[in-house]
Design a protein around this motif. Structure first.
Motif, mmCIF file in Angstrom:
data_model
loop_
_atom_site.group_PDB
_atom_site.id
_atom_site.type_symbol
_atom_site.label_atom_id
_atom_site.label_comp_id
_atom_site.label_asym_id
_atom_site.label_seq_id
_atom_site.Cartn_x
_atom_site.Cartn_y
_atom_site.Cartn_z
ATOM 1 N N ASN A 166 -1.770 5.225 4.187
ATOM 2 C CA ASN A 166 -1.689 4.373 3.110
ATOM 3 C C ASN A 166 -3.038 3.229 3.566
ATOM 4 O O ASN A 166 -4.279 3.512 2.621
ATOM 5 N N PHE B 291 0.501 -1.081 -0.178
ATOM 6 C CA PHE B 291 0.112 -0.275 -0.167
ATOM 7 C C PHE B 291 0.655 1.441 -0.045
ATOM 8 O O PHE B 291 0.262 1.969 0.524
ATOM 9 N N HIS C 218 -11.612 4.230 3.967
ATOM 10 C CA HIS C 218 -12.233 4.824 2.808
ATOM 11 C C HIS C 218 -13.790 3.198 2.492
ATOM 12 O O HIS C 218 -14.980 3.517 2.660
ATOM 13 N N ALA C 219 -12.869 2.243 2.204
ATOM 14 C CA ALA C 219 -13.888 1.056 2.152
ATOM 15 C C ALA C 219 -14.453 1.107 3.825
ATOM 16 O O ALA C 219 -15.796 0.702 3.052
ATOM 17 N N ASN D 277 -4.812 -6.785 -0.475
ATOM 18 C CA ASN D 277 -6.195 -5.961 -0.936
ATOM 19 C C ASN D 277 -6.777 -5.396 -0.412
ATOM 20 O O ASN D 277 -7.629 -6.401 1.304
ATOM 21 N N VAL D 278 -7.213 -4.345 -0.239
ATOM 22 C CA VAL D 278 -8.384 -4.115 0.754
ATOM 23 C C VAL D 278 -10.067 -4.133 0.200
ATOM 24 O O VAL D 278 -10.691 -3.609 -1.242
ATOM 25 N N LYS E 17 -5.799 4.031 5.550
ATOM 26 C CA LYS E 17 -6.253 5.452 4.676
ATOM 27 C C LYS E 17 -7.457 4.344 3.314
ATOM 28 O O LYS E 17 -8.611 4.593 3.417
ATOM 29 N N GLU E 18 -6.855 3.631 3.253
ATOM 30 C CA GLU E 18 -7.747 2.954 1.816
ATOM 31 C C GLU E 18 -8.963 1.649 2.643
ATOM 32 O O GLU E 18 -9.906 1.658 2.365
#
Ligand code: MN
Length: 196
Positions: A110, A105, A117-118, A138-139, A113-114
């Protein structure tokens, strides 16, 4: 027949980030209800004595009239079984996991953050996930009680963003719940799952 698993820690163990009453209701009422409804759905069928995990992995033989109940309640029971094991307060992130997150990431921040966001963009009820796709992190997010195992991913971290998971303490402030969640992630368990 599926049974409610022990949490392995006290209901107040995650205070002040996740409160005692939320944990108690979440575990003894919400999780228990998924289990009861799942057991009701498979009662008297050939699936009664097969672990829910195996039933959910292969739904082809599940009759149409119980399919919805099996997916929703079976998903709910499995997701919560997993979720409790991923929670522990004040676990420092192991260096090995930091390196993995940086590699995938760009930085730990980060990744957060991802993931945030999800969790915040999952409309309505659902889950946010950190998964491994053959070693690549992966997110993801999914609605309801779906989970990414169905797509062949290995789950490393899960966050319940149903309102029942945070409403008593945070009301509409899902963002604060998600921000505080990072204080109660059992990062050792996340890394253990990756290496498993
Ligand atoms: Mn829940």
């Amino acid at each position: 027949m599926e049974k409610l698993p022990e949490l392995g820690y006290e209901y107040n163990a995650l205070e002040p980030y996740i409160d005692e009453l939320t944990m108690k209701i979440h575990h003894t009422k919400h999780h228990q209800t998924y289990i009861d409804k799942y057991n009701d759905a498979v009662k008297g069928t050939e699936f009664e004595n097969i672990p829910a995990e195996d039933v959910l992995k292969d739904l082809r033989k599940v009759p149409k009239d119980i399919m919805g109940a099996v997916i929703n309640n079976g998903g709910g029971l499995l997701n919560h079984n997993l979720f409790w094991t991923l929670l522990k307060k004040d676990v420092a992130m192991p260096d090995e996991l930091k390196e993995l997150l940086i590699e995938n990431f760009g930085s730990v921040d980060n990744f957060k953050k991802e993931f945030t966001h999800a969790a915040l963009t999952q409309f309505g009820s659902g889950w946010a996930w950190l998964v491994s796709d053959n070693g690549k992190l992966n997110v993801l997010k999914t609605p309801n009680q779906d989970n990414p195992t169905e797509d062949g991913f290995k789950i490393l971290l899960a966050l319940d963003v149903w309102e029942h998971a945070y409403y008593l303490l945070y009301q509409n402030r899902r963002n604060e719940y998600v921000e505080n969640f990072f204080n109660v992630v059992n990062w050792d368990e996340v890394l253990r799952r990756f290496k498993e």
